[in-house]
Design an enzyme around this catalytic site. Structure first.
Site, PDB file in Angstrom:
ATOM      1  N   LYS A  75       1.011  -1.241  -0.099  1.00 24.40           N
ATOM      2  CA  LYS A  75       0.064   0.360  -0.048  1.00 24.40           C
ATOM      3  C   LYS A  75       0.547   1.657   0.265  1.00 24.40           C
ATOM      4  O   LYS A  75       0.627   1.967  -0.748  1.00 24.40           O
ATOM      5  CB  LYS A  75      -1.254  -0.215   1.308  1.00 24.40           C
ATOM      6  CG  LYS A  75      -2.011  -0.842   1.565  1.00 24.40           C
ATOM      7  CD  LYS A  75      -2.557  -1.244   2.164  1.00 24.40           C
ATOM      8  CE  LYS A  75      -3.359  -2.773   1.977  1.00 24.40           C
ATOM      9  NZ  LYS A  75      -3.959  -2.658   2.922  1.00 24.40           N
ATOM     10  N   GLN A 119      -4.015  -1.878   9.967  1.00 22.97           N
ATOM     11  CA  GLN A 119      -4.065  -2.912   9.076  1.00 22.97           C
ATOM     12  C   GLN A 119      -4.681  -3.918   9.964  1.00 22.97           C
ATOM     13  O   GLN A 119      -4.492  -4.305  11.013  1.00 22.97           O
ATOM     14  CB  GLN A 119      -2.712  -3.171   9.116  1.00 22.97           C
ATOM     15  CG  GLN A 119      -2.084  -4.584   8.080  1.00 22.97           C
ATOM     16  CD  GLN A 119      -3.085  -4.879   6.971  1.00 22.97           C
ATOM     17  OE1 GLN A 119      -3.273  -3.815   5.703  1.00 22.97           O
ATOM     18  NE2 GLN A 119      -3.404  -5.459   6.109  1.00 22.97           N
ATOM     19  N   ASP A 142     -11.520   3.026   4.735  1.00 25.47           N
ATOM     20  CA  ASP A 142     -11.656   0.979   4.212  1.00 25.47           C
ATOM     21  C   ASP A 142     -12.970   1.200   3.601  1.00 25.47           C
ATOM     22  O   ASP A 142     -13.148  -0.029   3.540  1.00 25.47           O
ATOM     23  CB  ASP A 142     -10.696   0.264   5.783  1.00 25.47           C
ATOM     24  CG  ASP A 142      -9.364  -0.578   4.966  1.00 25.47           C
ATOM     25  OD1 ASP A 142      -8.802  -0.567   4.205  1.00 25.47           O
ATOM     26  OD2 ASP A 142      -8.985  -0.686   5.827  1.00 25.47           O
TER      27      ASP A 142
END
Ligand code: NDP
Length: 335
Positions: A75, A119, A142
């Site tokens: 990422k 994460q 997200d």
């Protein structure tokens, strides 16, 4: 209903594609589709920078897990290539949950940060739901915060979850129509299966499909998958869907990323192009679909790796650019 054998349907197929051996199966190139989206998004970043805002993504890793570290570094690389600022924090997994929450609070207040990603998975002593709810919904790239989930379900998404959104982009890039099609989603997780099914039943482009969601309690899964025009496999079970479970002409989207020991597969006589590299790592990545038998049936299929994965990361950068645009009040033309 499914089409005739290896019939890609009446829609034009847009991507540069490879053909499997002697069939007309499209092996979908997720990297190429993601590259196109990233190029367009880079133009959006340039516009935002010209207007005084450089998009910023903050990532927090609270885990020693190798795979999580790899995902986070992928990422970062994607952000760097596109000119998105990246702030990264690592919190020792033994720290109390409050350390993570305080860090999220700081990032929520930081105007240079437009997106925040924690994460997953987080350690067991940290409640995952509390983490998702702590992030400012405007910075929730997200799209897991209940406010963003609710907006999506209601049909006016602010951000769409990256993997299902990426799959919509794959289908659109390949000219694969969803309207009126029978779609089967295997898996009902909050990050893939449920949002995927939800997007497929929404009104409009990439939706209007008749959608069935299957899971571990589904009886007679092959009966369901054989009836589908589009199968989206997101179960996390290596190669659980093979050609015998599919009808001719089906579109197969394989979300699964499973590490399988190389020795296990060698003894089964399976050989891949990347054998040497795999032997060094001791494992190889396989999807939820048994590729060789599935592609004999499919009109189009995503490989693992190189299918859905690149889109997941591209759509994270998409949401970060969108977040910066919303927070700066600067309109950009998102791809
Ligand atoms: P989860 O483990 O959270 O969910 C798996 C789902 O599959 C569950 O709903 C489960 O059912 C269902 N399932 C498990 N076994 C079976 C079975 N035998 N038959 C039918 N359904 C079954 O996984 P995720 O959704 O997080 O991820 C799924 C896969 O996708 C993983 O391999 C993951 O690594 C990969 N992934 C890939 C991404 C990418 O970018 N390519 C992004 C995200 C995930 P039940 O609910 O009943 O337990």
């Amino acid at each position: 209903m499914v089409g005739t054998e290896n019939d890609a349907g009446s829609q034009p197929l847009l991507s540069d594609r490879r053909r499997s051996r002697d069939t007309m199966t499209t092996i979908i190139d997720g990297n190429a589709i993601a590259d196109g989206i990233r190029a367009d998004l880079t133009d959006c970043v340039d516009e935002l920078v010209a207007a005084g805002t450089r998009p910023g993504l903050a990532t927090i890793l609270m885990s020693d897990d190798d795979a999580s570290e790899t995902y986070v570094s992928m990422k970062h690389r994607a952000c760097k290539e596109m000119g998105i600022e990246n702030i990264h924090d690592e919190i020792d997994p033994s720290e109390p949950a409050e350390v993570l929450f305080e860090r999220i609070d700081d990032l929520n207040e930081d105007p240079s940060v437009h997106g925040i990603l924690v994460q997953m998975p987080v350690p067991d002593h940290v409640e995952k739901r509390a983490v998702l709810e702590r992030i400012d919904p405007l910075k929730d790239v997200d799209a897991f915060h209940p406010e963003n989930v609710g907006r999506m379900v209601a049909g006016h998404a602010r951000y769409k979850p990256c993997t299902p959104h990426g799959i919509q982009k794959i289908l659109a890039a390949e000219g694969i129509e969803t309207e009126g099609k029978d779609a089967v989603v295997v898996g009902r997780s909050d990050i893939v299966g449920k949002p995927m099914a939800n997007l497929l039943v929404q009104y409009g482009e990439g939706g209007n499909a008749t959608t069935t969601v299957c899971h571990s309690r589904t009886q007679d899964l092959p009966e369901k998958t054989r009836d589908a025009d589009i199968v989206i496999a997101a179960a996390g079970v290596p190669e659980m869907i093979d050609g015998s479970m599919l009808s001719n002409g089906v579109v197969v989207i394989d979300v699964g990323v499973n590490r399988v020991e190389v020795s296990e597969r060698r003894s089964e006589g399976s050989q891949t192009e990347s054998d040497e590299a795999d032997t060094e790592k001791g494992y190889e990545l396989v999807g939820d679909v048994e590729f060789e038998s599935a592609r004999e049936k499919a009109s189009a299929i995503t490989p693992v790796p190189g299918g859905v994965g690149p889109l997941t990361i591209a759509m994270l950068t998409y949401n970060t650019v969108k977040a910066a645009s919303l927070q700066a009040g600067v309109d950009v033309d998102l791809p």
